[in-house]
Design an enzyme around this catalytic site. Structure first.
Site, PDB file in Angstrom:
ATOM      1  CE  LYS A  92      -3.836  -2.190   2.023  1.00  0.00           C
ATOM      2  NZ  LYS A  92      -5.104  -1.550   3.336  1.00  0.00           N
ATOM      3  CB  VAL A 107       2.697   5.864  24.147  1.00  0.00           C
ATOM      4  CG1 VAL A 107       2.168   6.480  24.278  1.00  0.00           C
ATOM      5  CG2 VAL A 107       2.911   4.431  25.451  1.00  0.00           C
TER       6      VAL A 107
END
Ligand code: ATR
Length: 274
Positions: free
Chosen positions: A64, A153
Site C-alpha cells: 500500500k 506510545v
C-alpha cells in the site's frame, strides 16, 4: 473486457475477486477481476505492466505504501492515509491513488450497524497503517474524542500530531485508560497471534459500548470474545469493512454503488463453511 486486479503478497486467499465478481453480476457491469501475486521486490514494475491494459487495481499487504509512491496523483483521503489501496487509470493514462479503507469502516459502522460516530467517545487500538488509513474519515464524522492507544506510545503520539488539525485526536498507552467509552475499534494485528491488547474491561460500559475488530475469522477473534464476555452492546468483526472498502473501490472505478448486503451474506456463509 475491462480489467481489474488485486495486488498482494501473499494473495491466494484474497476474497476481492469473489466480491468484485458478485458486485459486477449484481450491477450488470462487464468486467474481469483477478488476483495478481506481485514479487516482494517488484510491485512497481508489475503494476506498470498491468496498467498498459488494465483500468484499476486494489492493493493490499505489503504494497500500500509503494502504491502511494507509484500514483502520479492522490485523492485527499489517500494523501492523509499515506497509503493507497485503490489505483485507477485516468483518461490521460496516469495513475490516481485512492484509499477506501476508512470510508469502508465508517460505512460499515454508520450504515450497516447503525452506529453513529458523531459526538461519540472513540478508542482506536493500534497505531500502524490500519489506523492511519481510517483516521481522516473517522474524524470527519465529528466524534467528541478519538484516542489512539498503542503498545508503542510514541507511534500513537506521531499519528495524533499528524491528524490533530482534523479533530479532537489524542494518544495514550493501553494501561492509562480506564473510563468507559462509546466505541472501541481494534486495529492492532494482535489477533493474528491469538493475542489481545492489554486494555481494562472497565472501558466497556455493559449494554452501551460498541466493539469493532478490523480482523475477522471463522471463529470470533480474541478481541470480539473479550468484548462479548464483558457485556458490549454490539460486537462486530471486519468482514463488513472488507466488503465496504471493496464497494467504495467499485464505485470509484465504475460510478455505480453495489448493494453489499447479499455479498456480505455470501462471504459470511463461505467463512463459516471454510
Ligand atoms: P497494520 O498495517 O495492520 O496496522 P502494522 O503497521 O504492522 O500493521 O501495525 C500493527 C499494529 O498492531 C501496531 O500498532 C502494533 O503495536 P506496536 O506499534 O507497538 O508494534 C500492534 N500490535 C501488534 N501485535 C500486538 C500485540 N500483541 N499487542 C498489542 N498491540 C500489538
Amino acid at each position: 473486457m475491462d480489467r481489474y486486479v488485486v495486488f498482494g503478497n501473499p494473495i491466494g486467499h484474497s476474497k476481492s475477486p469473489l466480491i468484485h465478481r458478485l458486485f459486477a453480476e449484481q450491477t450488470g457491469q462487464q468486467l474481469e477481476y483477478s488476483a495478481l501475486l506481485a514479487p516482494l521486490d517488484d510491485f512497481t514494475a508489475c503494476a506498470r505492466t498491468f496498467f498498459q491494459e488494465g483500468l484499476g487495481a486494489n492493493v493490499t499487504v505489503p504494497f500500500k505504501e509503494e502504491a502511494y509512491r507509484l500514483a502520479s496523483s492522490l485523492t485527499a483521503r489517500a494523501q492523509r492515509a499515506g497509503a493507497v489501496n485503490t489505483l485507477s487509470k485516468l483518461v490521460d493514462g496516469s495513475l490516481q491513488g485512492d484509499n477506501t479503507d476508512g470510508a469502508g469502516l465508517v460505512r460499515d459502522l454508520v450504515v450497516n450497524a447503525g452506529v453513529s460516530l458523531a459526538g461519540k467517545r472513540i478508542l482506536l487500538l493500534g497505531a500502524g497503517g490500519a489506523v492511519r488509513g481510517v483516521l481522516e474519515p473517522m474524524l470527519a464524522e465529528k466524534p467528541a474524542s478519538l484516542v489512539i492507544a498503542n503498545r508503542t506510545v510514541e507511534k500513537a503520539e506521531l499519528l495524533a500530531e499528524l491528524f490533530d488539525d482534523l479533530g479532537p485526536v489524542s494518544a495514550s498507552g493501553f494501561s492509562w485508560l480506564a473510563e468507559p467509552v462509546d466505541l472501541i475499534i481494534n486495529a492492532t494485528s494482535a489477533s493474528l497471534a491469538g493475542d489481545l491488547p492489554p486494555i481494562a474491561a472497565s472501558l466497556i460500559e455493559p449494554g452501551h459500548t460498541v466493539c469493532y475488530d478490523m480482523m475477522y475469522g471463522k471463529e470470533p477473534t480474541p478481541f470480539c470474545k473479550w468484548a462479548t464476555e464483558h457485556g458490549a452492546k454490539l460486537v462486530l468483526d471486519g468482514l463488513g469493512m472488507l466488503a465496504e472498502q471493496a464497494a467504495e473501490a467499485f464505485f470509484v472505478w465504475r460510478g455505480v454503488r453495489p448493494d453489499t448486503a447479499p455479498v456480505l451474506a455470501e462471504l459470511r456463509r463461505q467463512l463459516a463453511a471454510g
